[in-house]
Design a protein around this motif. Structure first.
Motif, PDB file in Angstrom:
ATOM      1  N   PHE A  10       0.830  -1.201   0.000  1.00  0.00           N
ATOM      2  CA  PHE A  10       0.000   0.000   0.000  1.00  0.00           C
ATOM      3  C   PHE A  10       0.869   1.257   0.000  1.00  0.00           C
ATOM      4  O   PHE A  10       0.647   2.174  -0.795  1.00  0.00           O
ATOM      5  N   TRP A  11       1.857   1.311   0.880  1.00  0.00           N
ATOM      6  CA  TRP A  11       2.685   2.513   0.968  1.00  0.00           C
ATOM      7  C   TRP A  11       3.560   2.680  -0.263  1.00  0.00           C
ATOM      8  O   TRP A  11       3.814   3.810  -0.699  1.00  0.00           O
ATOM      9  N   LEU A  12       4.032   1.586  -0.837  1.00  0.00           N
ATOM     10  CA  LEU A  12       4.806   1.703  -2.076  1.00  0.00           C
ATOM     11  C   LEU A  12       3.928   2.201  -3.216  1.00  0.00           C
ATOM     12  O   LEU A  12       4.363   3.026  -4.029  1.00  0.00           O
ATOM     13  N   ALA A  13       2.686   1.714  -3.296  1.00  0.00           N
ATOM     14  CA  ALA A  13       1.777   2.183  -4.337  1.00  0.00           C
ATOM     15  C   ALA A  13       1.446   3.657  -4.137  1.00  0.00           C
ATOM     16  O   ALA A  13       1.373   4.423  -5.108  1.00  0.00           O
ATOM     17  N   LEU A  14       1.259   4.082  -2.902  1.00  0.00           N
ATOM     18  CA  LEU A  14       0.986   5.482  -2.621  1.00  0.00           C
ATOM     19  C   LEU A  14       2.181   6.361  -2.995  1.00  0.00           C
ATOM     20  O   LEU A  14       2.023   7.422  -3.616  1.00  0.00           O
ATOM     21  N   LEU A  15       3.376   5.915  -2.657  1.00  0.00           N
ATOM     22  CA  LEU A  15       4.591   6.648  -3.009  1.00  0.00           C
ATOM     23  C   LEU A  15       4.746   6.739  -4.527  1.00  0.00           C
ATOM     24  O   LEU A  15       5.088   7.788  -5.074  1.00  0.00           O
ATOM     25  N   PHE A  16       4.482   5.636  -5.208  1.00  0.00           N
ATOM     26  CA  PHE A  16       4.558   5.601  -6.667  1.00  0.00           C
ATOM     27  C   PHE A  16       3.528   6.556  -7.275  1.00  0.00           C
ATOM     28  O   PHE A  16       3.822   7.277  -8.234  1.00  0.00           O
ATOM     29  N   GLY A  17       2.332   6.584  -6.702  1.00  0.00           N
ATOM     30  CA  GLY A  17       1.303   7.503  -7.187  1.00  0.00           C
ATOM     31  C   GLY A  17       1.699   8.953  -7.010  1.00  0.00           C
ATOM     32  O   GLY A  17       1.486   9.785  -7.901  1.00  0.00           O
ATOM     33  N   PHE A  18       2.299   9.299  -5.860  1.00  0.00           N
ATOM     34  CA  PHE A  18       2.767  10.662  -5.644  1.00  0.00           C
ATOM     35  C   PHE A  18       3.897  11.013  -6.614  1.00  0.00           C
ATOM     36  O   PHE A  18       3.972  12.137  -7.093  1.00  0.00           O
ATOM     37  N   ALA A  19       4.778  10.067  -6.884  1.00  0.00           N
ATOM     38  CA  ALA A  19       5.870  10.328  -7.829  1.00  0.00           C
ATOM     39  C   ALA A  19       5.319  10.589  -9.225  1.00  0.00           C
ATOM     40  O   ALA A  19       5.786  11.501  -9.931  1.00  0.00           O
ATOM     41  N   ILE A  20       4.322   9.826  -9.634  1.00  0.00           N
ATOM     42  CA  ILE A  20       3.720  10.036 -10.957  1.00  0.00           C
ATOM     43  C   ILE A  20       3.010  11.385 -10.999  1.00  0.00           C
ATOM     44  O   ILE A  20       3.118  12.119 -11.983  1.00  0.00           O
ATOM     45  N   ALA A  21       2.279  11.724  -9.938  1.00  0.00           N
ATOM     46  CA  ALA A  21       1.582  13.007  -9.900  1.00  0.00           C
ATOM     47  C   ALA A  21       2.577  14.171  -9.939  1.00  0.00           C
ATOM     48  O   ALA A  21       2.343  15.166 -10.638  1.00  0.00           O
ATOM     49  N   ALA A  22       3.680  14.054  -9.221  1.00  0.00           N
ATOM     50  CA  ALA A  22       4.690  15.115  -9.228  1.00  0.00           C
ATOM     51  C   ALA A  22       5.330  15.255 -10.600  1.00  0.00           C
ATOM     52  O   ALA A  22       5.552  16.376 -11.085  1.00  0.00           O
ATOM     53  N   ALA A  23       5.613  14.145 -11.245  1.00  0.00           N
ATOM     54  CA  ALA A  23       6.201  14.199 -12.589  1.00  0.00           C
ATOM     55  C   ALA A  23       5.218  14.806 -13.581  1.00  0.00           C
ATOM     56  O   ALA A  23       5.603  15.599 -14.450  1.00  0.00           O
ATOM     57  N   TRP A  24       3.953  14.462 -13.448  1.00  0.00           N
ATOM     58  CA  TRP A  24       2.942  15.008 -14.339  1.00  0.00           C
ATOM     59  C   TRP A  24       2.795  16.514 -14.134  1.00  0.00           C
ATOM     60  O   TRP A  24       2.702  17.277 -15.105  1.00  0.00           O
ATOM     61  N   MET A  25       2.787  16.944 -12.866  1.00  0.00           N
ATOM     62  CA  MET A  25       2.669  18.371 -12.587  1.00  0.00           C
ATOM     63  C   MET A  25       3.898  19.133 -13.080  1.00  0.00           C
ATOM     64  O   MET A  25       3.777  20.252 -13.595  1.00  0.00           O
ATOM     65  N   ALA A  26       5.070  18.546 -12.947  1.00  0.00           N
ATOM     66  CA  ALA A  26       6.290  19.202 -13.432  1.00  0.00           C
ATOM     67  C   ALA A  26       6.265  19.323 -14.948  1.00  0.00           C
ATOM     68  O   ALA A  26       6.676  20.349 -15.504  1.00  0.00           O
ATOM     69  N   ARG A  27       5.766  18.313 -15.614  1.00  0.00           N
ATOM     70  CA  ARG A  27       5.690  18.357 -17.067  1.00  0.00           C
ATOM     71  C   ARG A  27       4.688  19.413 -17.522  1.00  0.00           C
ATOM     72  O   ARG A  27       4.939  20.147 -18.470  1.00  0.00           O
ATOM     73  N   GLU A  28       3.551  19.498 -16.844  1.00  0.00           N
ATOM     74  CA  GLU A  28       2.528  20.472 -17.213  1.00  0.00           C
ATOM     75  C   GLU A  28       2.974  21.898 -16.905  1.00  0.00           C
ATOM     76  O   GLU A  28       2.584  22.821 -17.602  1.00  0.00           O
ATOM     77  N   SER A  29       3.764  22.109 -15.868  1.00  0.00           N
ATOM     78  CA  SER A  29       4.176  23.467 -15.516  1.00  0.00           C
ATOM     79  C   SER A  29       5.161  24.028 -16.534  1.00  0.00           C
ATOM     80  O   SER A  29       5.215  25.239 -16.729  1.00  0.00           O
ATOM     81  N   ASP A  30       5.922  23.188 -17.204  1.00  0.00           N
ATOM     82  CA  ASP A  30       6.859  23.677 -18.218  1.00  0.00           C
ATOM     83  C   ASP A  30       6.134  24.227 -19.441  1.00  0.00           C
ATOM     84  O   ASP A  30       6.621  25.131 -20.092  1.00  0.00           O
ATOM     85  N   GLN A  31       4.969  23.713 -19.743  1.00  0.00           N
ATOM     86  CA  GLN A  31       4.253  24.139 -20.940  1.00  0.00           C
ATOM     87  C   GLN A  31       3.525  25.466 -20.730  1.00  0.00           C
ATOM     88  O   GLN A  31       3.148  26.110 -21.681  1.00  0.00           O
ATOM     89  N   ASP A  32       3.290  25.861 -19.496  1.00  0.00           N
ATOM     90  CA  ASP A  32       2.548  27.079 -19.225  1.00  0.00           C
ATOM     91  C   ASP A  32       3.415  28.335 -19.256  1.00  0.00           C
ATOM     92  O   ASP A  32       2.882  29.435 -19.159  1.00  0.00           O
ATOM     93  N   GLU A  33       4.705  28.186 -19.360  1.00  0.00           N
ATOM     94  CA  GLU A  33       5.581  29.351 -19.355  1.00  0.00           C
ATOM     95  C   GLU A  33       5.404  30.130 -20.659  1.00  0.00           C
ATOM     96  O   GLU A  33       5.365  29.566 -21.743  1.00  0.00           O
ATOM     97  N   SER A  34       5.286  31.434 -20.537  1.00  0.00           N
ATOM     98  CA  SER A  34       5.174  32.271 -21.726  1.00  0.00           C
ATOM     99  C   SER A  34       6.366  33.222 -21.762  1.00  0.00           C
ATOM    100  O   SER A  34       6.950  33.550 -20.736  1.00  0.00           O
ATOM    101  N   GLU A  35       6.643  33.688 -22.948  1.00  0.00           N
ATOM    102  CA  GLU A  35       7.761  34.607 -23.100  1.00  0.00           C
ATOM    103  C   GLU A  35       7.281  36.003 -22.729  1.00  0.00           C
ATOM    104  O   GLU A  35       6.394  36.553 -23.369  1.00  0.00           O
TER     105      GLU A  35
END
Length: 127
Positions: A65-90
């Motif tokens: 359970f805790w490994l799955a929760l940790l894995f889920g948080f890692a995926i969510a963090a990676a997804w949020m980091a990927r989405e934040s790069d696309q929102d940057e404007s010049e």
């Protein structure tokens, strides 16, 4: 034609798993016999072994359970980091330049960019 039977990898794997299971059952019977030899009744020895199995299963589920929760948080963090790069404007782009510079074919070294209204070209001041 070859008459010698060949063992597939799946069958070899199954035999290995079966051998491990038989070894586990043999050890379980030895532990039950040892408990009975030391004065515990056969029913109590069986119950104790079942309690140990359930505790081990509970610990494994807890860890999973805790490994799955940790894995889920890692995926969510990676997804949020990927989405934040696309929102940057010049911030320096003016008007239509921001749209022009976001085109897939834009290259900053090309000389046919849209002119920047903030800088006047001295060659054309006389006009």
């Amino acid at each position: 034609m070859n008459t010698k039977a060949r063992i597939s990898k799946a069958e070899r794997f199954g035999r290995r798993i079966g051998g491990m299971w038989r070894g586990f059952v043999r050890c379980e019977h030895q532990v039950a016999g040892w408990l009975v030899a030391h004065g515990l009744s056969a029913g109590a020895a069986t119950a104790l072994l079942w309690v140990v199995k359930l505790v081990v299963l509970g610990v494994l589920l807890y860890v999973a359970f805790w490994l799955a929760l940790l894995f889920g948080f890692a995926i969510a963090a990676a997804w949020m980091a990927r989405e934040s790069d696309q929102d940057e404007s010049e911030e320096w782009a003016v008007g239509e330049q921001s749209e022009h510079k976001n085109n897939p074919g834009y290259h900053p070294a090309l000389y046919n960019d849209a002119p920047d209204s903030r800088y006047a070209d001295p060659r054309y001041d006389d006009e």
